[in-house]
Design a protein around this motif. Structure first.
Motif, short mmCIF file in Angstrom:
data_model
loop_
_atom_site.label_atom_id
_atom_site.label_comp_id
_atom_site.label_asym_id
_atom_site.label_seq_id
_atom_site.Cartn_x
_atom_site.Cartn_y
_atom_site.Cartn_z
N MET A 140 27.18 -26.11 -81.95
CA MET A 140 25.92 -26.72 -81.93
C MET A 140 25.60 -27.34 -83.11
O MET A 140 23.88 -26.93 -83.67
CB MET A 140 24.94 -26.02 -81.10
N GLY A 141 25.82 -27.85 -83.95
CA GLY A 141 26.20 -27.95 -85.27
C GLY A 141 26.30 -27.28 -85.92
O GLY A 141 25.76 -26.85 -86.87
N ASP A 142 26.74 -26.73 -85.82
CA ASP A 142 27.11 -25.30 -86.87
C ASP A 142 27.90 -25.31 -87.53
O ASP A 142 28.69 -26.74 -88.15
CB ASP A 142 28.39 -24.51 -86.14
N VAL A 143 27.78 -25.31 -88.88
CA VAL A 143 28.25 -25.77 -90.41
C VAL A 143 28.86 -24.04 -91.13
O VAL A 143 28.50 -22.67 -91.40
CB VAL A 143 27.13 -25.71 -91.57
N TYR A 144 30.27 -23.91 -90.63
CA TYR A 144 31.45 -22.83 -91.05
C TYR A 144 31.08 -22.28 -92.76
O TYR A 144 32.05 -23.84 -93.06
CB TYR A 144 32.23 -21.94 -90.15
N PRO A 145 30.83 -21.23 -93.41
CA PRO A 145 31.13 -21.65 -94.24
C PRO A 145 32.94 -21.07 -94.86
O PRO A 145 33.15 -20.69 -95.96
CB PRO A 145 30.30 -20.29 -95.00
N ALA A 146 33.29 -20.04 -94.05
CA ALA A 146 34.55 -20.07 -94.25
C ALA A 146 36.06 -20.36 -92.91
O ALA A 146 35.36 -21.03 -91.71
CB ALA A 146 35.08 -18.32 -93.80
N GLN A 147 36.93 -20.50 -93.25
CA GLN A 147 37.98 -21.19 -91.78
C GLN A 147 37.20 -20.50 -90.80
O GLN A 147 37.37 -19.04 -90.43
CB GLN A 147 39.48 -21.13 -92.62
N ILE A 148 38.03 -21.12 -89.28
CA ILE A 148 37.38 -20.62 -87.98
C ILE A 148 38.78 -20.58 -87.53
O ILE A 148 39.76 -21.13 -87.84
CB ILE A 148 36.50 -21.74 -87.54
N ALA A 149 39.01 -19.47 -86.60
CA ALA A 149 40.39 -19.86 -85.38
C ALA A 149 40.45 -21.31 -84.76
O ALA A 149 39.39 -21.54 -84.62
CB ALA A 149 40.03 -18.73 -84.39
N ASN A 150 41.62 -21.77 -85.37
CA ASN A 150 42.27 -22.88 -84.34
C ASN A 150 42.05 -22.89 -83.11
O ASN A 150 41.57 -24.09 -82.33
CB ASN A 150 43.91 -23.33 -84.64
N GLU A 151 42.74 -21.08 -82.84
CA GLU A 151 42.33 -21.71 -80.90
C GLU A 151 40.83 -21.50 -79.75
O GLU A 151 41.32 -21.88 -78.89
CB GLU A 151 43.12 -20.02 -80.53
N HIS A 152 39.73 -21.10 -81.38
CA HIS A 152 38.70 -21.33 -80.14
C HIS A 152 38.18 -23.04 -80.98
O HIS A 152 37.66 -23.17 -80.75
CB HIS A 152 38.10 -20.88 -81.37
N ALA A 153 38.26 -23.61 -81.48
CA ALA A 153 38.37 -24.93 -82.32
C ALA A 153 38.81 -25.89 -81.40
O ALA A 153 37.98 -26.91 -80.39
CB ALA A 153 38.28 -25.24 -84.14
N VAL A 154 39.52 -25.90 -81.17
CA VAL A 154 40.50 -26.63 -80.32
C VAL A 154 39.53 -26.74 -78.17
O VAL A 154 40.09 -27.28 -78.00
CB VAL A 154 42.22 -25.90 -79.82
N HIS A 155 39.71 -25.61 -78.14
CA HIS A 155 38.71 -24.89 -77.31
C HIS A 155 37.52 -26.16 -77.07
O HIS A 155 36.98 -26.45 -75.97
CB HIS A 155 38.84 -23.74 -76.50
N SER A 156 36.96 -26.33 -77.84
CA SER A 156 35.67 -27.11 -78.36
C SER A 156 35.87 -28.36 -78.15
O SER A 156 35.65 -28.94 -78.19
CB SER A 156 34.27 -26.33 -79.97
N LEU A 157 37.02 -28.85 -78.94
CA LEU A 157 37.64 -30.38 -79.24
C LEU A 157 37.27 -30.76 -77.38
O LEU A 157 37.27 -31.74 -76.89
CB LEU A 157 39.00 -30.78 -79.46
N GLU A 158 37.92 -30.03 -76.70
CA GLU A 158 38.32 -30.14 -75.25
C GLU A 158 36.97 -30.39 -74.80
O GLU A 158 36.91 -31.04 -73.51
CB GLU A 158 39.06 -29.11 -74.60
N HIS A 159 35.88 -30.18 -75.27
CA HIS A 159 34.42 -29.77 -74.65
C HIS A 159 33.70 -30.94 -74.50
O HIS A 159 32.81 -31.60 -74.79
CB HIS A 159 33.47 -28.75 -75.48
N GLY A 160 34.51 -32.40 -75.76
CA GLY A 160 33.96 -33.45 -75.79
C GLY A 160 33.63 -33.23 -77.94
O GLY A 160 32.46 -34.12 -78.66
N THR A 161 33.46 -32.24 -78.68
CA THR A 161 33.24 -31.89 -80.14
C THR A 161 33.97 -32.46 -80.61
O THR A 161 34.80 -33.03 -80.76
CB THR A 161 33.59 -30.28 -79.95
N VAL A 162 33.12 -32.87 -81.95
CA VAL A 162 34.32 -33.54 -83.04
C VAL A 162 34.19 -32.85 -83.79
O VAL A 162 33.17 -31.70 -84.64
CB VAL A 162 33.25 -35.07 -84.11
N TRP A 163 35.37 -32.43 -84.48
CA TRP A 163 35.26 -30.73 -86.04
C TRP A 163 35.38 -31.50 -87.00
O TRP A 163 36.56 -32.22 -87.25
CB TRP A 163 36.73 -29.75 -85.25
#
Length: 266
Positions: free
Chosen positions: A146-169
């Motif tokens: 939801m427009g999140d700005v993360y200060p550290a690396q996030i898990a690829n496995e969760h990020a890819v699921h967000s891409l599937e939902h239409g997110t630009v990472w």
């Protein structure tokens, strides 16, 4: 001795013509009074009858200022109309065509159709052949986008699921200058279907991911970043525009969280 003339002494002798013109203003000998053409005033003598002097017209140069302004306004109007027509035409093209027109973009939907199939949930760490990952198997829980700005690396496995939902990472190297990170954060913060995080090992300073697409650039001022977001956000989703970005994982860290509780979602 006196000379007598015919007719008596009263008659004068005939005047012999000498070829000279009579004095100006005097009738010739023997001419009747009032006969002949009247003599007008001499040129330049003043008085009535002087020929009027034709005024000299002074040619004035054109006033180029208003002409140049008119031409400039006309050119600007044509440019605006032309750009509007071009933008309308571009917007009417399918988003896939507009995505492929972005210089430097990599279309994994064409390169690896199996990779972008979607819907493949797996628990635990997943090895990705493309980094940052753009598609493939992923965790059942998505990263909050939801427009999140993360200060550290996030898990690829969760990020890819967000891409599937239409997110630009958007990802960036940890050594990216702070002012560049700020420009990226300003594009993302508070805007649904966007998220930002650092990513170690990038071969370019900045890398953008959507489901099946990737674009790498050298700095945050690159106009292709905005074009990528505009074209692929939501459009690249394989689950439709209603796929959630809220109620996702908000924690950082490279290890996926298999025990995360979320609303049922594909």
């Amino acid at each position: 001795m006196s000379i007598s003339t015919p007719g008596g002494p009263e008659r004068r002798p005939n005047v012999v013509s000498t070829g000279k013109k009579p004095a100006a203003g005097r009738p010739a000998a023997g001419a009747k009074a009032g006969s002949g053409k009247p003599t007008g005033p001499r040129p330049g003598a003043g008085g009535k009858g002087r020929k009027p002097v034709t005024p000299v017209k002074v040619s004035q140069g054109r006033s180029w200022g208003p002409i140049a302004l008119f031409v400039a306004v006309g050119v600007l109007a044509v440019a605006i109309i032309g750009y509007g027509a071009w933008a309308t035409f571009q917007g009417a093209k399918p988003w896939e065509d507009r995505a492929d027109a972005i210089d430097g973009i990599v279309n994994f939907r064409e390169k690896d159709k199996d990779l972008v199939a979607g819907g493949n949930h797996k628990a635990g760490p997943i090895t990705y052949t493309v980094l940052p990952p753009v598609a493939g198997p992923h965790n059942a829980a998505w990263q909050n986008c939801m427009g999140d700005v993360y200060p550290a690396q996030i898990a690829n496995e969760h990020a890819v699921h967000s891409l599937e939902h239409g997110t630009v990472w958007i990802t960036y190297r940890p050594d990216l200058p702070a002012d560049q990170v700020t420009k990226l954060a300003d594009r993302v913060r508070g805007k649904e279907k966007l998220m930002l995080s650092p990513f170690e090992g990038l071969d370019k300073p900045i890398s953008l991911q959507a489901w099946g697409y990737q674009l790498k650039v050298d700095n945050a001022d690159d106009s292709r970043i905005d074009e990528f977001i505009k074209t692929l956000k939501v459009n690249a989703s394989v689950e439709g525009p209603t796929a959630l970005c809220s109620q996702g994982i908000t924690a950082t860290g490279k290890t996926p969280r298999d025990d995360a509780q979320q609303m049922p979602q594909g």
